[in-house]
Design a protein around this motif. Structure first.
Motif, PDB file in Angstrom:
ATOM      1  N   ASP A  10       0.950  -1.092  -0.099  1.00  0.00           N
ATOM      2  CA  ASP A  10       0.489   0.014  -0.195  1.00  0.00           C
ATOM      3  C   ASP A  10       1.073   0.965   0.421  1.00  0.00           C
ATOM      4  O   ASP A  10       0.027   2.090  -0.038  1.00  0.00           O
ATOM      5  N   LEU A  11       2.005   1.162   0.110  1.00  0.00           N
ATOM      6  CA  LEU A  11       3.123   1.940   0.864  1.00  0.00           C
ATOM      7  C   LEU A  11       3.868   2.708  -1.227  1.00  0.00           C
ATOM      8  O   LEU A  11       4.083   4.142  -0.582  1.00  0.00           O
ATOM      9  N   LEU A  12       4.029   1.716  -1.605  1.00  0.00           N
ATOM     10  CA  LEU A  12       4.876   1.987  -2.997  1.00  0.00           C
ATOM     11  C   LEU A  12       3.686   1.870  -4.106  1.00  0.00           C
ATOM     12  O   LEU A  12       2.659   1.114  -3.965  1.00  0.00           O
ATOM     13  N   ASP A  13       3.883   3.028  -4.629  1.00  0.00           N
ATOM     14  CA  ASP A  13       3.043   2.872  -5.633  1.00  0.00           C
ATOM     15  C   ASP A  13       3.749   2.225  -7.294  1.00  0.00           C
ATOM     16  O   ASP A  13       4.883   1.722  -7.313  1.00  0.00           O
ATOM     17  N   GLY A  14       2.412   2.311  -8.399  1.00  0.00           N
ATOM     18  CA  GLY A  14       3.243   1.683  -9.467  1.00  0.00           C
ATOM     19  C   GLY A  14       4.854   2.165  -9.825  1.00  0.00           C
ATOM     20  O   GLY A  14       5.617   1.829 -10.356  1.00  0.00           O
ATOM     21  N   GLU A  15       5.012   3.948  -9.797  1.00  0.00           N
ATOM     22  CA  GLU A  15       6.423   4.466  -9.739  1.00  0.00           C
ATOM     23  C   GLU A  15       7.060   4.041  -9.350  1.00  0.00           C
ATOM     24  O   GLU A  15       8.193   4.036  -9.826  1.00  0.00           O
ATOM     25  N   ASP A  16       7.003   3.517  -8.403  1.00  0.00           N
ATOM     26  CA  ASP A  16       7.906   3.721  -6.862  1.00  0.00           C
ATOM     27  C   ASP A  16       8.527   2.092  -7.212  1.00  0.00           C
ATOM     28  O   ASP A  16       9.782   1.912  -7.353  1.00  0.00           O
ATOM     29  N   LEU A  17       7.920   1.185  -7.760  1.00  0.00           N
ATOM     30  CA  LEU A  17       7.959  -0.206  -8.173  1.00  0.00           C
ATOM     31  C   LEU A  17       8.304  -0.266  -9.345  1.00  0.00           C
ATOM     32  O   LEU A  17       9.708  -1.093  -9.677  1.00  0.00           O
ATOM     33  N   ARG A  18       8.790   0.486 -10.733  1.00  0.00           N
ATOM     34  CA  ARG A  18       9.201   0.428 -11.637  1.00  0.00           C
ATOM     35  C   ARG A  18      10.693   0.965 -11.192  1.00  0.00           C
ATOM     36  O   ARG A  18      11.883   0.586 -12.062  1.00  0.00           O
ATOM     37  N   LEU A  19      10.599   2.227 -10.164  1.00  0.00           N
ATOM     38  CA  LEU A  19      12.211   3.013  -9.881  1.00  0.00           C
ATOM     39  C   LEU A  19      12.860   1.597  -9.383  1.00  0.00           C
ATOM     40  O   LEU A  19      13.970   1.686  -9.593  1.00  0.00           O
ATOM     41  N   LEU A  20      12.560   0.341  -8.418  1.00  0.00           N
ATOM     42  CA  LEU A  20      13.012  -0.070  -7.837  1.00  0.00           C
ATOM     43  C   LEU A  20      13.367  -1.154  -8.886  1.00  0.00           C
ATOM     44  O   LEU A  20      14.660  -1.319  -9.410  1.00  0.00           O
ATOM     45  N   ALA A  21      12.466  -1.693  -9.859  1.00  0.00           N
ATOM     46  CA  ALA A  21      12.994  -2.446 -10.722  1.00  0.00           C
ATOM     47  C   ALA A  21      14.642  -1.732 -11.894  1.00  0.00           C
ATOM     48  O   ALA A  21      15.246  -2.570 -12.102  1.00  0.00           O
ATOM     49  N   ASP A  22      13.965  -0.633 -12.247  1.00  0.00           N
ATOM     50  CA  ASP A  22      15.406  -0.674 -12.837  1.00  0.00           C
ATOM     51  C   ASP A  22      16.324  -0.108 -12.453  1.00  0.00           C
ATOM     52  O   ASP A  22      17.488  -0.195 -12.719  1.00  0.00           O
ATOM     53  N   ILE A  23      16.092   0.493 -10.899  1.00  0.00           N
ATOM     54  CA  ILE A  23      17.875  -0.097  -9.810  1.00  0.00           C
ATOM     55  C   ILE A  23      17.864  -1.085 -10.060  1.00  0.00           C
ATOM     56  O   ILE A  23      19.507  -1.924 -10.140  1.00  0.00           O
ATOM     57  N   GLY A  24      17.222  -2.527  -9.413  1.00  0.00           N
ATOM     58  CA  GLY A  24      17.611  -3.620  -9.444  1.00  0.00           C
ATOM     59  C   GLY A  24      18.633  -3.560 -11.322  1.00  0.00           C
ATOM     60  O   GLY A  24      19.390  -5.302 -11.155  1.00  0.00           O
ATOM     61  N   PHE A  25      17.041  -3.587 -12.291  1.00  0.00           N
ATOM     62  CA  PHE A  25      18.905  -3.423 -14.088  1.00  0.00           C
ATOM     63  C   PHE A  25      20.391  -3.071 -13.536  1.00  0.00           C
ATOM     64  O   PHE A  25      20.984  -3.587 -14.266  1.00  0.00           O
ATOM     65  N   ILE A  26      19.963  -1.918 -13.576  1.00  0.00           N
ATOM     66  CA  ILE A  26      21.429  -1.212 -13.410  1.00  0.00           C
ATOM     67  C   ILE A  26      21.871  -2.340 -12.170  1.00  0.00           C
ATOM     68  O   ILE A  26      23.306  -2.017 -12.962  1.00  0.00           O
ATOM     69  N   ALA A  27      21.846  -2.486 -11.286  1.00  0.00           N
ATOM     70  CA  ALA A  27      21.940  -3.456 -10.578  1.00  0.00           C
ATOM     71  C   ALA A  27      23.151  -4.781 -11.223  1.00  0.00           C
ATOM     72  O   ALA A  27      23.907  -4.980 -11.088  1.00  0.00           O
ATOM     73  N   ALA A  28      22.187  -5.411 -11.919  1.00  0.00           N
ATOM     74  CA  ALA A  28      22.300  -6.231 -12.311  1.00  0.00           C
ATOM     75  C   ALA A  28      23.390  -6.151 -13.507  1.00  0.00           C
ATOM     76  O   ALA A  28      24.105  -7.266 -13.855  1.00  0.00           O
ATOM     77  N   THR A  29      23.549  -5.207 -14.300  1.00  0.00           N
ATOM     78  CA  THR A  29      24.250  -5.105 -15.661  1.00  0.00           C
ATOM     79  C   THR A  29      25.709  -4.303 -14.671  1.00  0.00           C
ATOM     80  O   THR A  29      26.679  -4.348 -15.779  1.00  0.00           O
ATOM     81  N   ARG A  30      25.378  -3.868 -13.996  1.00  0.00           N
ATOM     82  CA  ARG A  30      27.086  -3.444 -13.280  1.00  0.00           C
ATOM     83  C   ARG A  30      27.530  -4.530 -12.471  1.00  0.00           C
ATOM     84  O   ARG A  30      28.361  -4.709 -11.827  1.00  0.00           O
ATOM     85  N   GLY A  31      26.966  -5.936 -12.546  1.00  0.00           N
ATOM     86  CA  GLY A  31      28.041  -7.209 -11.548  1.00  0.00           C
ATOM     87  C   GLY A  31      27.161  -7.528 -10.319  1.00  0.00           C
ATOM     88  O   GLY A  31      28.564  -7.977  -9.069  1.00  0.00           O
ATOM     89  N   LEU A  43      10.818  -7.466  -4.696  1.00  0.00           N
ATOM     90  CA  LEU A  43       9.574  -7.064  -6.300  1.00  0.00           C
ATOM     91  C   LEU A  43       8.221  -7.763  -6.023  1.00  0.00           C
ATOM     92  O   LEU A  43       7.893  -8.569  -6.847  1.00  0.00           O
ATOM     93  N   GLN A  44       9.215  -9.283  -6.428  1.00  0.00           N
ATOM     94  CA  GLN A  44       8.709 -10.480  -6.787  1.00  0.00           C
ATOM     95  C   GLN A  44       7.504 -10.807  -5.709  1.00  0.00           C
ATOM     96  O   GLN A  44       6.005 -11.454  -5.716  1.00  0.00           O
ATOM     97  N   ALA A  45       8.305 -10.261  -4.662  1.00  0.00           N
ATOM     98  CA  ALA A  45       7.089 -11.149  -4.083  1.00  0.00           C
ATOM     99  C   ALA A  45       5.725  -9.822  -2.943  1.00  0.00           C
ATOM    100  O   ALA A  45       5.080 -10.412  -3.250  1.00  0.00           O
ATOM    101  N   LEU A  46       6.516  -8.731  -3.979  1.00  0.00           N
ATOM    102  CA  LEU A  46       4.887  -7.894  -3.513  1.00  0.00           C
ATOM    103  C   LEU A  46       4.453  -7.285  -5.087  1.00  0.00           C
ATOM    104  O   LEU A  46       2.889  -7.717  -4.674  1.00  0.00           O
ATOM    105  N   ARG A  47       5.290  -7.989  -5.921  1.00  0.00           N
ATOM    106  CA  ARG A  47       3.832  -7.940  -7.557  1.00  0.00           C
ATOM    107  C   ARG A  47       4.353  -9.469  -7.944  1.00  0.00           C
ATOM    108  O   ARG A  47       4.497  -9.232  -9.001  1.00  0.00           O
ATOM    109  N   PRO A  48       4.470 -10.358  -7.650  1.00  0.00           N
ATOM    110  CA  PRO A  48       4.220 -11.867  -8.746  1.00  0.00           C
ATOM    111  C   PRO A  48       3.722 -12.008  -9.867  1.00  0.00           C
ATOM    112  O   PRO A  48       4.404 -12.749 -10.609  1.00  0.00           O
TER     113      PRO A  48
END
Length: 147
Positions: A10-31, A43-48
């Protein structure tokens, strides 16, 4: 739940979740596989039912040299064009070229105008030798396919 408490979802909206996903993708591409894995697991626990966690965890598996884990994870993910294209990429990395080519063909036929179909076409072109970009370059920005 105590009164006044709210669920994290309830505290995280769609934009917050997209931002977290973007940070995750950046982390993955940076090793930063551990950090990316933690973000995508949350994120999978929040939005499976969404594609970003499945793709992010699979990219982390691929980057860590675990293509079969990535393929298995994507097979359990939502059946979106983006998940399917990364499932095909994981199949290629597992040495299952014929399966990947068939999957890409179906994806292109069923969703010809999707960004995932463009990525599938690029992988097919590389597999047949008409394009030499290197599969690793296809992971440069997975956010372009998941939007």
């Amino acid at each position: 739940m105590p009164s006044g408490s709210r669920a994290l979802t309830d505290l995280l909206d769609g934009e917050d979740l997209r931002l977290l996903a973007d940070i995750g993708f950046i982390a993955a591409t940076r090793g930063l596989h551990g950090q990316a894995g933690a973000i995508f697991a949350a994120l999978q626990a929040l939005r499976p039912d969404t594609e970003a966690p499945s793709i992010g965890l699979a990219l982390t598996d691929l980057a860590a040299g675990r293509p079969q884990d990535a393929l298995d994870r994507l097979a359990r993910g939502p059946r979106t064009p983006a998940v399917l294209v990364f499932q095909g990429i994981a199949a290629v990395r597992c040495g299952r070229r014929r399966d990947a080519v068939a999957l890409f063909g179906r994806l292109i036929a069923d969703h010809p105008d999707q960004p995932a179909a463009d990525l599938a076409r690029a992988v097919l072109a590389e597999l047949d030798g008409s394009q030499a970009t290197g599969l690793s370059s296809l992971f440069a920005d997975p956010r372009a396919v998941t939007r």
